[in-house]
Design a protein around this motif. Structure first.
Motif, PDB file in Angstrom:
ATOM      1  N   ARG A  64      12.239  13.687 -18.056  1.00 27.02           N
ATOM      2  CA  ARG A  64      11.318  14.571 -18.701  1.00 27.02           C
ATOM      3  C   ARG A  64      10.322  13.576 -19.526  1.00 27.02           C
ATOM      4  O   ARG A  64       9.172  13.939 -19.791  1.00 27.02           O
ATOM      5  CB  ARG A  64      11.996  15.570 -19.918  1.00 27.02           C
ATOM      6  N   GLN A  65      10.783  12.503 -20.217  1.00 27.14           N
ATOM      7  CA  GLN A  65      10.032  11.714 -21.079  1.00 27.14           C
ATOM      8  C   GLN A  65       9.255  10.583 -20.545  1.00 27.14           C
ATOM      9  O   GLN A  65       8.458   9.844 -21.022  1.00 27.14           O
ATOM     10  CB  GLN A  65      11.000  11.027 -22.230  1.00 27.14           C
ATOM     11  N   GLN A  66       9.339  10.601 -19.190  1.00 30.67           N
ATOM     12  CA  GLN A  66       8.845   9.562 -18.460  1.00 30.67           C
ATOM     13  C   GLN A  66       7.120   9.694 -18.568  1.00 30.67           C
ATOM     14  O   GLN A  66       6.719  10.637 -18.375  1.00 30.67           O
ATOM     15  CB  GLN A  66       9.136   9.766 -17.039  1.00 30.67           C
ATOM     16  N   PRO A  67       6.455   8.717 -19.027  1.00 32.02           N
ATOM     17  CA  PRO A  67       5.067   8.875 -18.737  1.00 32.02           C
ATOM     18  C   PRO A  67       4.527   8.943 -17.501  1.00 32.02           C
ATOM     19  O   PRO A  67       4.994   8.255 -16.327  1.00 32.02           O
ATOM     20  CB  PRO A  67       4.730   7.363 -19.225  1.00 32.02           C
ATOM     21  N   PRO A  68       3.640   9.634 -17.173  1.00 37.85           N
ATOM     22  CA  PRO A  68       2.993  10.035 -15.986  1.00 37.85           C
ATOM     23  C   PRO A  68       2.647   8.654 -15.153  1.00 37.85           C
ATOM     24  O   PRO A  68       2.098   7.972 -15.730  1.00 37.85           O
ATOM     25  CB  PRO A  68       1.918  10.775 -16.056  1.00 37.85           C
ATOM     26  N   LEU A  69       2.843   8.942 -13.554  1.00 38.68           N
ATOM     27  CA  LEU A  69       2.430   7.597 -12.881  1.00 38.68           C
ATOM     28  C   LEU A  69       1.015   7.825 -12.620  1.00 38.68           C
ATOM     29  O   LEU A  69       0.340   8.888 -12.816  1.00 38.68           O
ATOM     30  CB  LEU A  69       3.156   7.834 -11.625  1.00 38.68           C
ATOM     31  N   ILE A  70       0.328   6.577 -12.114  1.00 37.48           N
ATOM     32  CA  ILE A  70      -1.070   6.602 -12.213  1.00 37.48           C
ATOM     33  C   ILE A  70      -1.291   6.736 -10.429  1.00 37.48           C
ATOM     34  O   ILE A  70      -0.705   5.885 -10.026  1.00 37.48           O
ATOM     35  CB  ILE A  70      -1.477   5.231 -12.500  1.00 37.48           C
ATOM     36  N   PRO A  71      -2.003   7.738 -10.292  1.00 43.46           N
ATOM     37  CA  PRO A  71      -2.055   8.028  -8.587  1.00 43.46           C
ATOM     38  C   PRO A  71      -3.106   7.379  -8.128  1.00 43.46           C
ATOM     39  O   PRO A  71      -3.826   7.841  -7.110  1.00 43.46           O
ATOM     40  CB  PRO A  71      -2.253   9.746  -8.690  1.00 43.46           C
ATOM     41  N   HIS A  72      -3.588   6.240  -8.429  1.00 41.41           N
ATOM     42  CA  HIS A  72      -4.714   5.309  -7.716  1.00 41.41           C
ATOM     43  C   HIS A  72      -4.609   4.073  -8.365  1.00 41.41           C
ATOM     44  O   HIS A  72      -3.617   3.379  -9.144  1.00 41.41           O
ATOM     45  CB  HIS A  72      -6.185   5.954  -8.182  1.00 41.41           C
ATOM     46  N   ARG A  73      -5.261   3.052  -7.515  1.00 44.15           N
ATOM     47  CA  ARG A  73      -5.123   1.621  -7.880  1.00 44.15           C
ATOM     48  C   ARG A  73      -5.723   1.205  -9.363  1.00 44.15           C
ATOM     49  O   ARG A  73      -6.662   1.993  -9.604  1.00 44.15           O
ATOM     50  CB  ARG A  73      -5.883   0.757  -6.781  1.00 44.15           C
ATOM     51  N   VAL A  74      -5.178   0.610 -10.137  1.00 47.55           N
ATOM     52  CA  VAL A  74      -5.657  -0.007 -11.316  1.00 47.55           C
ATOM     53  C   VAL A  74      -5.834  -1.740 -11.308  1.00 47.55           C
ATOM     54  O   VAL A  74      -6.080  -1.916 -12.364  1.00 47.55           O
ATOM     55  CB  VAL A  74      -4.945   0.506 -12.630  1.00 47.55           C
ATOM     56  N   ASP A  75      -5.347  -2.251 -10.399  1.00 47.52           N
ATOM     57  CA  ASP A  75      -5.420  -3.654 -10.257  1.00 47.52           C
ATOM     58  C   ASP A  75      -6.827  -4.561 -10.848  1.00 47.52           C
ATOM     59  O   ASP A  75      -6.857  -5.661 -11.253  1.00 47.52           O
ATOM     60  CB  ASP A  75      -5.051  -4.217  -9.115  1.00 47.52           C
ATOM     61  N   LYS A  76      -7.751  -3.884 -10.577  1.00 52.02           N
ATOM     62  CA  LYS A  76      -9.163  -4.419 -11.139  1.00 52.02           C
ATOM     63  C   LYS A  76      -9.570  -3.984 -12.351  1.00 52.02           C
ATOM     64  O   LYS A  76     -10.663  -4.125 -12.808  1.00 52.02           O
ATOM     65  CB  LYS A  76     -10.143  -4.392  -9.960  1.00 52.02           C
ATOM     66  N   TYR A  77      -8.996  -2.971 -12.865  1.00 52.76           N
ATOM     67  CA  TYR A  77      -9.379  -2.246 -14.128  1.00 52.76           C
ATOM     68  C   TYR A  77      -9.289  -3.609 -15.330  1.00 52.76           C
ATOM     69  O   TYR A  77      -8.272  -3.966 -15.455  1.00 52.76           O
ATOM     70  CB  TYR A  77      -8.442  -1.338 -14.565  1.00 52.76           C
ATOM     71  N   GLU A  78     -10.171  -3.290 -16.239  1.00 56.72           N
ATOM     72  CA  GLU A  78     -10.295  -4.251 -17.331  1.00 56.72           C
ATOM     73  C   GLU A  78      -9.746  -3.653 -18.463  1.00 56.72           C
ATOM     74  O   GLU A  78     -10.111  -2.591 -18.845  1.00 56.72           O
ATOM     75  CB  GLU A  78     -11.828  -4.704 -17.597  1.00 56.72           C
ATOM     76  N   ILE A  79      -8.590  -3.904 -18.974  1.00 59.10           N
ATOM     77  CA  ILE A  79      -8.326  -3.442 -20.250  1.00 59.10           C
ATOM     78  C   ILE A  79      -7.802  -4.589 -21.213  1.00 59.10           C
ATOM     79  O   ILE A  79      -6.947  -5.646 -20.890  1.00 59.10           O
ATOM     80  CB  ILE A  79      -6.763  -2.823 -20.023  1.00 59.10           C
ATOM     81  N   ASP A  80      -8.614  -4.748 -22.104  1.00 54.22           N
ATOM     82  CA  ASP A  80      -8.325  -5.996 -23.335  1.00 54.22           C
ATOM     83  C   ASP A  80      -8.594  -5.197 -24.687  1.00 54.22           C
ATOM     84  O   ASP A  80      -8.921  -3.969 -24.724  1.00 54.22           O
ATOM     85  CB  ASP A  80      -9.257  -7.126 -22.821  1.00 54.22           C
TER      86      ASP A  80
END
Length: 140
Positions: free
Chosen positions: A53-69
């Protein structure tokens, strides 16, 4: 400032200090190398259920090129309010707009900024070890 320089000097030893580092077993040889792990495909365009129940939702798409900084988070372009409805993307939970003291914020809390700390892309990966874990039953 002097304290910070001392801390940096302690954290990054000089080249001379590095040359004095001796291995625990100088005669040790590496006889084998580890097998390169498999690369798994991201499962896109379907939503896998949560295992608990507490699991964060999974991402249903690629994110390997997403910039997060510290300055940029490309996930917000689609999932932040009000873009989520325009992009037909899942809206970020309201809990992500509260600071650690429970104060509501207009922008996502910095403690929730790095999405991939909790959310990971769905993959076709098999469990790393055999186990008897049984996922939770889906909510009605």
């Amino acid at each position: 400032m002097a304290g910070m320089l001392t801390l940096l000097a302690a954290a990054f030893p000089s080249g001379q200090a590095m040359a004095q580092v001796k291995p625990l077993d100088p005669g040790a040889r590496v006889e084998q190398t580890n097998q390169v792990p498999d690369i798994h495909n991201t499962v896109e365009n379907q939503r896998l259920g949560r295992a608990f129940r507490q699991q964060p939702p999974l991402i249903p798409h690629r994110v390997d090129k997403y910039e997060i900084d510290m300055n940029v988070n490309q996930c917000l372009r689609c999932h932040d309010w009000p873009y989520s409805s325009q992009e037909r993307a899942t809206k970020i939970s309201e809990t992500h707009y509260m600071d650690r003291d429970g104060k509501r914020l207009d922008k996502i809390a910095k403690t929730r900024w790095f999405c991939t700390q909790c959310h990971v892309p769905q993959t076709d990966a098999k469990p790393l070890v055999n186990n008897q874990f049984t996922p939770a039953q889906p909510a009605n």
